[in-house]
Design a protein around this motif. Structure first.
Motif, PDB file in Angstrom:
ATOM      1  N   MET A   1       0.839  -1.190   0.000  1.00  0.00           N
ATOM      2  CA  MET A   1       0.000   0.000   0.000  1.00  0.00           C
ATOM      3  C   MET A   1       0.876   1.242   0.000  1.00  0.00           C
ATOM      4  N   ASN A   2       0.482   2.232  -0.772  1.00  0.00           N
ATOM      5  CA  ASN A   2       1.209   3.491  -0.825  1.00  0.00           C
ATOM      6  C   ASN A   2       0.283   4.655  -0.500  1.00  0.00           C
ATOM      7  N   GLN A   3       0.776   5.584   0.308  1.00  0.00           N
ATOM      8  CA  GLN A   3       0.046   6.801   0.624  1.00  0.00           C
ATOM      9  C   GLN A   3       0.413   7.868  -0.396  1.00  0.00           C
ATOM     10  N   ILE A   4      -0.609   8.550  -0.936  1.00  0.00           N
ATOM     11  CA  ILE A   4      -0.396   9.616  -1.902  1.00  0.00           C
ATOM     12  C   ILE A   4      -0.966  10.905  -1.326  1.00  0.00           C
ATOM     13  N   SER A   5      -0.130  11.921  -1.206  1.00  0.00           N
ATOM     14  CA  SER A   5      -0.550  13.214  -0.684  1.00  0.00           C
ATOM     15  C   SER A   5      -0.961  14.120  -1.835  1.00  0.00           C
ATOM     16  N   LEU A   6      -2.158  14.707  -1.722  1.00  0.00           N
ATOM     17  CA  LEU A   6      -2.717  15.524  -2.790  1.00  0.00           C
ATOM     18  C   LEU A   6      -3.162  16.870  -2.219  1.00  0.00           C
ATOM     19  N   SER A   7      -2.935  17.941  -2.964  1.00  0.00           N
ATOM     20  CA  SER A   7      -3.435  19.248  -2.543  1.00  0.00           C
ATOM     21  C   SER A   7      -4.955  19.244  -2.628  1.00  0.00           C
ATOM     22  N   ASN A   8      -5.597  20.198  -1.936  1.00  0.00           N
ATOM     23  CA  ASN A   8      -7.056  20.264  -2.006  1.00  0.00           C
ATOM     24  C   ASN A   8      -7.533  21.705  -1.943  1.00  0.00           C
ATOM     25  N   SER A   9      -8.840  21.873  -2.115  1.00  0.00           N
ATOM     26  CA  SER A   9      -9.436  23.205  -2.104  1.00  0.00           C
ATOM     27  C   SER A   9     -10.096  23.497  -0.771  1.00  0.00           C
ATOM     28  N   ALA A  10      -9.849  22.671   0.244  1.00  0.00           N
ATOM     29  CA  ALA A  10     -10.390  22.891   1.573  1.00  0.00           C
ATOM     30  C   ALA A  10      -9.283  23.395   2.478  1.00  0.00           C
ATOM     31  N   PHE A  11      -9.427  23.254   3.794  1.00  0.00           N
ATOM     32  CA  PHE A  11      -8.469  23.865   4.715  1.00  0.00           C
ATOM     33  C   PHE A  11      -7.727  22.868   5.574  1.00  0.00           C
ATOM     34  N   GLU A  12      -8.057  21.588   5.492  1.00  0.00           N
ATOM     35  CA  GLU A  12      -7.538  20.642   6.472  1.00  0.00           C
ATOM     36  C   GLU A  12      -6.101  20.206   6.210  1.00  0.00           C
ATOM     37  N   GLY A  13      -5.446  20.756   5.228  1.00  0.00           N
ATOM     38  CA  GLY A  13      -4.144  20.252   4.838  1.00  0.00           C
ATOM     39  C   GLY A  13      -4.315  19.250   3.724  1.00  0.00           C
ATOM     40  N   ASP A  14      -3.221  18.801   3.179  1.00  0.00           N
ATOM     41  CA  ASP A  14      -3.280  17.909   2.014  1.00  0.00           C
ATOM     42  C   ASP A  14      -4.165  16.697   2.271  1.00  0.00           C
ATOM     43  N   ASN A  15      -4.879  16.309   1.208  1.00  0.00           N
ATOM     44  CA  ASN A  15      -5.664  15.073   1.250  1.00  0.00           C
ATOM     45  C   ASN A  15      -4.758  13.869   1.061  1.00  0.00           C
ATOM     46  N   ASN A  16      -5.211  12.738   1.574  1.00  0.00           N
ATOM     47  CA  ASN A  16      -4.535  11.475   1.313  1.00  0.00           C
ATOM     48  C   ASN A  16      -5.411  10.569   0.471  1.00  0.00           C
ATOM     49  N   ALA A  17      -4.809   9.983  -0.543  1.00  0.00           N
ATOM     50  CA  ALA A  17      -5.383   8.826  -1.219  1.00  0.00           C
ATOM     51  C   ALA A  17      -4.434   7.665  -0.948  1.00  0.00           C
ATOM     52  N   TYR A  18      -4.973   6.470  -0.933  1.00  0.00           N
ATOM     53  CA  TYR A  18      -4.158   5.281  -0.689  1.00  0.00           C
ATOM     54  C   TYR A  18      -4.372   4.309  -1.841  1.00  0.00           C
ATOM     55  N   VAL A  19      -3.279   3.741  -2.332  1.00  0.00           N
ATOM     56  CA  VAL A  19      -3.371   2.859  -3.493  1.00  0.00           C
ATOM     57  C   VAL A  19      -2.766   1.496  -3.174  1.00  0.00           C
ATOM     58  N   PHE A  20      -3.483   0.467  -3.543  1.00  0.00           N
ATOM     59  CA  PHE A  20      -2.987  -0.902  -3.511  1.00  0.00           C
ATOM     60  C   PHE A  20      -2.684  -1.290  -4.959  1.00  0.00           C
ATOM     61  N   ALA A  21      -1.420  -1.498  -5.269  1.00  0.00           N
ATOM     62  CA  ALA A  21      -1.023  -1.834  -6.638  1.00  0.00           C
ATOM     63  C   ALA A  21       0.023  -2.937  -6.649  1.00  0.00           C
ATOM     64  N   ASP A  22      -0.052  -3.792  -5.643  1.00  0.00           N
ATOM     65  CA  ASP A  22       0.969  -4.824  -5.466  1.00  0.00           C
ATOM     66  C   ASP A  22       0.435  -6.210  -5.786  1.00  0.00           C
ATOM     67  N   GLY A  23      -0.541  -6.265  -6.673  1.00  0.00           N
ATOM     68  CA  GLY A  23      -1.115  -7.550  -7.041  1.00  0.00           C
ATOM     69  C   GLY A  23      -1.932  -7.415  -8.316  1.00  0.00           C
ATOM     70  N   PRO A  24      -2.832  -8.345  -8.567  1.00  0.00           N
ATOM     71  CA  PRO A  24      -3.595  -8.312  -9.816  1.00  0.00           C
ATOM     72  C   PRO A  24      -4.564  -7.139  -9.909  1.00  0.00           C
ATOM     73  N   GLU A  25      -4.959  -6.556  -8.767  1.00  0.00           N
ATOM     74  CA  GLU A  25      -5.883  -5.428  -8.776  1.00  0.00           C
ATOM     75  C   GLU A  25      -5.174  -4.134  -8.411  1.00  0.00           C
ATOM     76  N   THR A  26      -5.726  -3.018  -8.919  1.00  0.00           N
ATOM     77  CA  THR A  26      -5.329  -1.689  -8.465  1.00  0.00           C
ATOM     78  C   THR A  26      -6.541  -1.062  -7.795  1.00  0.00           C
ATOM     79  N   VAL A  27      -6.400  -0.734  -6.525  1.00  0.00           N
ATOM     80  CA  VAL A  27      -7.526  -0.240  -5.739  1.00  0.00           C
ATOM     81  C   VAL A  27      -7.115   1.059  -5.039  1.00  0.00           C
ATOM     82  N   LEU A  28      -7.997   2.055  -5.109  1.00  0.00           N
ATOM     83  CA  LEU A  28      -7.789   3.329  -4.429  1.00  0.00           C
ATOM     84  C   LEU A  28      -8.734   3.450  -3.250  1.00  0.00           C
ATOM     85  N   ILE A  29      -8.240   4.023  -2.159  1.00  0.00           N
ATOM     86  CA  ILE A  29      -9.096   4.507  -1.086  1.00  0.00           C
ATOM     87  C   ILE A  29      -9.069   6.028  -1.154  1.00  0.00           C
TER      88      ILE A  29
END
Length: 330
Positions: A1-29
């Motif tokens: 699993m990898n954490q991805i930090s993304l800018s946003n248009s809100a105030f809470e600080g960068d958003n996080n998306a999480y990606v599972f790409a270590d197998g047959p599927e690619t899944v985002l949270i």
């Protein structure tokens, strides 16, 4: 699993998306917001893993807020990914016009009852226009909580944690001899997630949120991966800290009523937070309302019209306290 930090248009600080790409599927949270710059960041981070948006098979969403769901429709259009979110939030994520209109109507009614000035209401609706129906909305597959998703051999267990949003969910998983959790906005490392304003559809938002925090503390997770900012290494301590924060805030709300007499939520918010701007115009009185509503249900305060007051019994109990903290009775 990898954490991805993304800018946003809100105030809470960068958003996080999480990606599972270590197998047959690619899944985002979560996906981040719908801004073009966010998409560019997400594409660049995925490219480092030799993954493209067109490779995404599934998207699991923690809740409906646009800074977590904004790219779900675009990604689904490109990859055919299935999009999963709690049933309480599914109509908003999918762009159901009736669901959005019902929420807007609830907001209009509440803003007026809170005492929010009309000019502030107009500015706030302009500010929230990023969450309108103009973007690309996905087809969604709803879940109820309690399900288990299997992602490349990893079990993700769904835990419903309403409060900040009606359908907010955690995804907990085991890692060797540890149990960790994707906490969305139920648990953040810096800010205390807003209740009352962040989702006006939630009935008894403060009580629901405190119960969610109590459940997080009882679960004794070894690490939390939040919707914003850095991982939380002691989720139990952080959950207990936020509960304590709300006990202190309840005392402050009562103290405003003790000092100023009957007040509406806007007046209480002004005493707590001062002059508010931008999205804080929603969050400040919303949080004041969540506390006042909870205290009313607990017979600690009385509501007269749109104002709240403390009865003599509460005043005496407040005067007798040795610390600036009120037991929420939850």
């Amino acid at each position: 699993m990898n954490q991805i930090s993304l800018s946003n248009s809100a105030f809470e600080g960068d958003n996080n998306a999480y990606v599972f790409a270590d197998g047959p599927e690619t899944v985002l949270i979560d996906t981040g917001d719908q801004m073009a710059s966010t998409r560019e960041q997400l594409e660049a981070e995925l490219a480092e893993l030799d993954v493209e948006l067109s490779d995404v098979d599934r998207i699991l969403l923690t809740h409906w807020h646009g800074d977590h769901t904004g790219l779900a429709g675009d990604i689904q259009a490109e990859s055919g990914a299935s999009v999963h979110v709690h049933a309480a939030d599914a109509p908003l994520v999918s762009g159901d016009e009736a669901a959005w209109e019902a929420m807007w109507q609830t907001q209009r009614e509440l803003f007026a009852s809170w005492g929010m000035p009309e000019a502030k209401q107009a500015a706030l609706f302009d500010r929230m226009s990023y969450s309108d129906l103009s973007g690309t909305h996905p087809d969604v597959t709803p879940f109820e909580g309690g399900e288990t998703f299997f992602v490349n051999g990893q079990e993700l267990r769904v835990v419903h944690a309403s409060g900040h949003a009606a359908g907010l969910c955690l995804f907990e998983f085991d890692q060797a001899d540890r149990t960790e959790v994707f906490s969305g906005d139920a648990l953040l490392p810096k800010y205390t997630p807003n209740v009352g304003g962040a989702d006006v559809r939630v009935d008894r938002p403060l009580e629901k949120y405190i119960r969610a925090l109590q459940a997080i503390a009882a679960a004794d997770y070894d690490r939390a991966w939040p919707g914003h900012r850095d991982p939380i290494e002691d989720p139990t301590a952080r959950a207990e800290e936020i509960i304590h924060h709300h006990e202190e805030r309840a005392w402050r709300v009562l103290d405003v009523l003790r000092q100023q007499g009957s007040c509406d939520p806007w007046t209480v918010s002004a005493a707590l937070f001062g002059e508010l701007h931008d999205i804080h115009v929603l969050h400040g009185p919303g949080e004041a309302y969540a506390h006042l509503e909870h205290l009313e249900h607990a017979d600690v305060v009385e509501r007269v019209g749109t104002d709240y007051r403390i009865p003599d019994a509460t005043r005496r109990e407040l005067d007798a306290l040795n610390e600036q903290r009120w037991d929420l009775g939850i």
